[in-house]
Design an enzyme around this catalytic site. Structure first.
Site, PDB file in Angstrom:
ATOM      1  CB  SER B 142      -0.944  -0.063   1.200  1.00 43.13           C
ATOM      2  OG  SER B 142      -2.040   0.784   1.028  1.00 43.13           O
ATOM      3  CG  ASP B 296      -6.491  -3.381  -3.454  1.00 42.54           C
ATOM      4  OD1 ASP B 296      -7.239  -2.397  -3.325  1.00 42.54           O
ATOM      5  OD2 ASP B 296      -5.356  -3.449  -2.944  1.00 42.54           O
ATOM      6  CG  HIS B 325      -5.797  -2.299   0.264  1.00 39.80           C
ATOM      7  ND1 HIS B 325      -4.860  -2.184  -0.739  1.00 39.80           N
ATOM      8  CD2 HIS B 325      -5.310  -1.561   1.290  1.00 39.80           C
ATOM      9  CE1 HIS B 325      -3.859  -1.412  -0.342  1.00 39.80           C
ATOM     10  NE2 HIS B 325      -4.113  -1.025   0.888  1.00 39.80           N
TER      11      HIS B 325
END
Lengths: 351, 351
Positions: B142, B296, B325
């Site tokens: 991320s 995601d 995610h």
């Protein structure tokens, strides 16, 4: 009652208010004088077998159907069909928290209304007001799809064809959470005052944040990446938010949005069958085209396809639109031709 | 300065604070005494060529890496590698709005920090504190992926291998809007007081709504539909929100979250090349595995794949995880084996 100029003929063109009398509600309570705002197109034939019903989506009215979906050049052709577009209860045109003159149900006192209540109200309207007993087609998008499914399950003999677009028969938990977050934007506005504001403008902050969540979920990630908003003649994503999504939602009434949201969250045809979704969808006799939008972030194709698989004789017709869920607005020039093709095929089906 | 017990050794295990001195920032201003919270695993070898750097994600710290990713049974094996996990600036452990004793930059006065600032700080830390000039691998998820890309573009000679997981080199507009909506949950809390609250608990309402947006975007629609939260021993989605996401985020500091969000929104390696993303990614000489998570919702595979196609000799390794995610937390037993397989393959690459 609040005077909100958005909910007017100026913004929503011709429509008619029809009272269906007292509507007792599934959750208890009632709407003592339930008025449905309807717009009709075309003429009911003598056999009364050319009627099409269109229920509306969250925040929507009949107007987008008139402007985008209905016309001689569309499948929803008023020279062939008698098309009745019925605004859902709570949408601001039909009886709604902000517009009812009945103080016992106005504003924060508006009762909880379910998808099934809308469908019961619509069935009564069609039968008593127009003498319509069977529908050639029920078609609706999003919450309109929820109502379409409810029609096909609740009144299978009355629905010959069904076209739920970008919506589900049983609302998903993710959808529930998304809708709850929309609600929270309103609830968290200090001026919402538990629903007892005196103007929707007082809840501008909450409604603006509400609009922003539509920016995240209403379109696809690819819509933003490709800057599809340029086709709408905006210069930046910020301008698009400020010039499109924000004015669209901030014009609306918070209690009305909350009433629709409550309904959306709990849409579930399996209420008819003790929670058994397969049994509920098994009741459907309508020829059904399930029409998800491929880029929809909260009614994804797989959710719709899973339901379609439970409907006898149904077909999955995926609509390709980078706009995602809000493709329903018909912005992409490629959108309506796909809808028209599918609905023409469906209407051509012998049933 | 606010005493927030969440940012402590009790919650985050062993870590060390290392000052790198004054950090001048890309946006102007500086952090007069920048302290990086680091956790190390294993031993730097004499050749100093077995170092792995792990930068952290939004709201995350080194702790999840220690608990989930690092160990003798993992690719990130401290018996082979010297692993340095560096908490990003603003994450609550490294210098952050809530914890700095420097009144000139505390709370609402914290300067804007960019991904590039973090990477410059990390490079200085590694060089001056450990004598590390080259990294066998940079891996992060991320916002950690953003930092990984920044490393590979800014210091191509120093990064032999790169593994950005579930993140992009150039933040997408959709991601920007999602992050902005996260921020708005905090800003709209009346007790946020423009960042001058006296305890994060005052901003409980905003942080709770912030957590709820993670419920919508952080997992996949299918996570909710399949009730995957049952694997975490919750009985309902509401319990999962109240027992997992809410306590996770409401423990945190709002200004810290906002500092990280500002950085996240503006991550873009093309700042090095006048906006030319292909040119920026063309600088990368590291062997790179781009590792998006298939479910995601805000770093979708296609966004990552488009960047991967611009990196010479890179590979796309898609991680299959219904959690979406937040699969990054390693909840699914199938997640870490996929990460380990990819990282082992990557570490085995001759470079």
């Amino acid at each position: 009652m609040i005077d909100n100029p958005y909910y007017s003929h100026e913004f929503h063109g011709d429509y008619e208010l029809v009272s269906i009398g007292r509507l007792d509600l599934e959750e208890g309570g009632s709407i003592p004088d339930c008025e449905l705002a309807i717009a009709t197109f075309g003429t009911l034939n003598d056999a009364r077998d050319n009627a099409i019903l269109i229920p509306t989506w969250y925040s929507g009215t009949h107007q987008v159907w008139r402007e985008i979906y209905i016309g001689e050049d569309h499948a929803l052709d008023p020279t062939k069909y008698f098309i009745v577009c019925v605004n859902q209860i709570g949408n601001g045109l039909s009886t709604s928290p902000h517009n009812t003159g009945d103080a016992s149900i106005s504003m924060s006192r508006f009762p909880n209304v379910r998808i099934g209540d809308d469908v019961v109200a619509q069935e009564r309207l069609l039968r008593e007001h127009f003498g319509i007993e069977r529908l050639a087609l029920v078609v609706g998008g999003s919450m309109g799809a929820q109502q379409t499914y409810e029609w096909a399950v609740r009144f299978p003999d009355k629905v010959l064809r069904a076209a739920p677009i970008a919506g589900t028969a049983q609302n998903t938990p993710h959808d529930f959470l998304f809708t709850e977050a929309l609600n929270e934007q309103i609830w968290s506005d200090a001026r919402w005052n538990n629903g007892e504001y005196t103007s929707n403008k007082e809840v501008l902050d909450g409604l603006t944040r509400h609009a922003h969540l539509w920016g995240i979920m209403g379109f696809s990630t690819e819509f933003w990446k490709q800057e599809v908003w340029r086709a709408l003649e905006f210069e930046s994503k910020e301008e698009f938010l400020e010039g499109f999504l924000e004015p669209y939602f901030t014009a609306m009434d918070p209690n009305d949005l909350l009433a629709m949201a409550w309904k959306w969250q709990r849409g579930d045809v399996a209420r008819h069958t003790g929670g058994d979704l397969a049994a509920a969808l098994g009741r459907i006799t309508a020829k059904t085209f399930v029409m998800p939008i491929n880029e929809d972030m909260f009614f994804p194709v797989r959710d719709c396809a899973a339901e379609q698989a439970l409907i006898a004789g149904s077909e999955l017709r995926v609509i390709d639109d980078v706009l995602g869920h809000l493709g329903l607005f018909g912005v992409a020039p490629t959108y309506i031709p796909q809808i028209d093709d599918a609905l023409r095929d469906l209407l051509a089906e012998e049933v």
